[in-house]
Enzyme design. Structure first.
Site, PDB file in Angstrom:
ATOM      1  N   GLU A  49       0.854  -1.190   0.000  1.00  0.00           N
ATOM      2  CA  GLU A  49       0.000   0.000   0.000  1.00  0.00           C
ATOM      3  C   GLU A  49       0.887   1.236   0.000  1.00  0.00           C
ATOM      4  O   GLU A  49       1.815   1.342   0.791  1.00  0.00           O
ATOM      5  CB  GLU A  49      -0.905   0.049   1.240  1.00  0.00           C
ATOM      6  N   GLU A  59      -9.052   9.017   5.902  1.00  0.00           N
ATOM      7  CA  GLU A  59      -9.144   7.579   5.626  1.00  0.00           C
ATOM      8  C   GLU A  59     -10.188   7.245   4.559  1.00  0.00           C
ATOM      9  O   GLU A  59     -10.084   6.210   3.898  1.00  0.00           O
ATOM     10  CB  GLU A  59      -9.466   6.817   6.909  1.00  0.00           C
ATOM     11  N   GLU A  73     -13.748   5.040  -0.055  1.00  0.00           N
ATOM     12  CA  GLU A  73     -14.558   4.147   0.776  1.00  0.00           C
ATOM     13  C   GLU A  73     -15.166   4.957   1.922  1.00  0.00           C
ATOM     14  O   GLU A  73     -14.482   5.293   2.887  1.00  0.00           O
ATOM     15  CB  GLU A  73     -13.696   3.011   1.317  1.00  0.00           C
ATOM     16  N   LYS A 131     -15.190   3.510   5.856  1.00  0.00           N
ATOM     17  CA  LYS A 131     -13.977   3.165   6.602  1.00  0.00           C
ATOM     18  C   LYS A 131     -13.956   3.889   7.944  1.00  0.00           C
ATOM     19  O   LYS A 131     -14.504   4.985   8.090  1.00  0.00           O
ATOM     20  CB  LYS A 131     -12.729   3.545   5.802  1.00  0.00           C
TER      21      LYS A 131
END
Length: 492
Positions: free
Chosen positions: A273, A334, A323, A326
């Site tokens: 990542e 995030e 997203e 999250k």
């Protein structure tokens, strides 16, 4: 899988690897993470088509998502699937039944000619993270071994490798000598880490690490901004004969030195990542994200490597799509790591070839259906002073159940007035609830409008009206947990 089918699969796989090796370096080193913690999911088939249109040939998943795996059948995209942390205890058992069953259902079932090109199985995700307080330490190595042995028993050990994605906090440099060559693994987990490294190395599996230069900047107000990027003019850091102009290389080489001291100087490293968010913080925006990711791609595909590890770097960008479900415990950013918005639209131009061509844009997900052009806003004329108690309470309620991270300090909607904040919060809740009329009331403070309240900086989104929901995904997890409990009860 029959031996004939297995032989055919292995032949085709090896042939595919040989072909890839003949391609230019820009066609094999940059993958992308595909997370699914969103309240509305885009159709997996459409996302896979988008991946292929853009030239992504590697994807990393955080679960063995059946819908996504089925969508990947017949493609050449190399896949890393994952076992979530909450399943590690089951997989660590002396009885390898769980691992065998999982591998059969999620690896063997797809590993056939023209099936899914599964290359890695990620066992857990950052299980040594300090914030977990050692929760997974006793499970991770037995789980890793059980999964790899299950893969071997399925006859796929030469093709599919089990590994563990580590957070970069697994290694460090001493406070008084913060250079890569002083790097080593954290003392409290060093012995276990070395056991894992030995097992990975003996199995020809890579060490996977997640590196986030953005977090270096986010966590230290004195961190030099330019050192987070690849084109900065910050004063370089010298480590003997090596010169470091960016924190990514310094972080990566700290791991290189840690492995070298442990006796594994040639251990393969994959960056699982790495990326930059676009909202949720003063340094999270499209400009910085484009600057970082484009610089990263050019750097990784150049073949120059880092000062301590020359050659092409294998990385997975984080992440594919925003997203909105999250956890924001680490920070509001995030929910904004995506190269693409929640609806599959690219946020900025990005040349994945690394050639730095201008006006090279990413291709959007096609055929996205949206909800009706309706927004929930604060009724005009509402007197804030007269609603001094009701308005904050309703805003808090709406934000507690939806995504209001864009309203935070330094974020894209932070400039809104109190009325604008209320409208944004009400609309996010309203969209999350599929535009039900009764979900735009808030004690009579709200109303539905067909006029888009967005401005040039702050977007009031219309949610997509397609795909499977987060609730369904969570129900599937719950079903798995129940089945495991029943199985244990029957065994007893």
């Amino acid at each position: 899988m029959g031996s004939k089918n297995l032989d055919e699969f292995l032949i085709l796989y090896i042939f595919g690897i040989a072909v890839v090796c003949l391609l230019p370096c820009c066609f094999g080193s940059v993958g992308v993470n595909w997370g699914t913690m969103a309240t509305q999911q885009l159709p997996a088939n459409s996302v896979v088509e988008m991946l292929m249109e853009n030239g992504f040939n590697k994807v990393k998943l955080f679960e063995a998502d059946e819908v996504i795996l089925n969508a990947l059948i017949g493609t050449d995209i190399e896949v890393m699937i994952a076992i979530p942390n909450y399943m590690l205890m089951d997989f660590s058992s002396d009885d390898s039944t769980y691992a065998d069953s999982w591998v059969e259902a999620n690896v063997t079932a797809y590993a056939y000619a023209h099936g899914v090109n599964i290359r890695y199985v990620a066992v857990g995700n950052e299980p040594f993270l300090r914030s977990y307080n050692g929760t997974y330490l006793q499970y991770i190595l037995p789980a890793l071994k059980n999964v790899q042995e299950a893969i071997n028993k399925a006859g796929l050990g030469a093709v599919v490798k089990a590994t563990i994605p580590f957070n970069a906090d697994i290694y460090y440099s001493p406070e008084l000598n913060q250079v890569p060559s002083a790097g080593d693994f954290r003392p409290e987990v060093r012995d276990l880490t070395l056991q894992i490294v030995q097992y990975l190395y003996s199995n020809d599996a890579p060490f996977v690490v997640n590196i986030y230069p953005f977090l270096s900047l986010y966590g230290n107000m004195y961190f030099p901004l330019d050192f987070a990027f690849f084109d900065g003019s910050n004063k370089p850091v010298r480590d003997g004969d090596n010169v470091y102009t960016n924190v990514f290389d310094a972080n990566f080489d700290t791991l290189v030195w840690s492995l070298k001291k442990a006796g594994f100087p040639d251990m393969k490293i994959v960056v699982g990542e790495v990326g930059w968010p676009t909202d949720g913080d003063k340094n999270a925006n499209n400009e910085y994200a484009m600057r970082f990711n484009q610089g990263l791609i050019k750097h990784c595909l150049s073949g120059q490597g880092t000062p301590a590890r020359k050659g092409k770097l294998e990385v997975y960008l984080f992440s594919l799509i925003d997203e909105n479900a999250k956890s924001i415990a680490p920070g509001n950013f995030e929910r904004h790591w995506g190269l693409f918005e929640f609806d599959g639209k690219p946020k900025y131009e990005l040349d994945l070839s690394g050639r730095m061509q201008k006006d090279i844009g990413l291709v959007a997900v096609e055929g996205v259906n949206y909800m009706h052009k309706r927004w929930c806003i604060l009724k005009p004329g509402n007197n804030i002073k007269d609603n001094a108690e009701d308005l904050p309470r309703n805003i808090d309620y709406a934000c507690s159940l939806s995504d209001c991270t864009a309203l935070g300090y330094g974020s894209s909607c932070n400039h809104l007035s109190t009325e604008g904040n209320a409208s944004y919060a009400f609309n996010m809740y309203y969209q999350l609830k599929n535009q039900n009329s009764w979900d735009c009331d808030f004690d009579g403070l709200a109303m539905v409008t067909d006029e888009d309240p967005s401005d040039d900086k702050c977007r009031f989104p219309l949610m997509v009206a397609v795909g499977h929901s987060l609730e369904m995904l969570l129900s599937m997890k719950l079903l798995y947990i129940i089945l495991v409990a029943v199985h244990v009860f029957i065994d007893e």
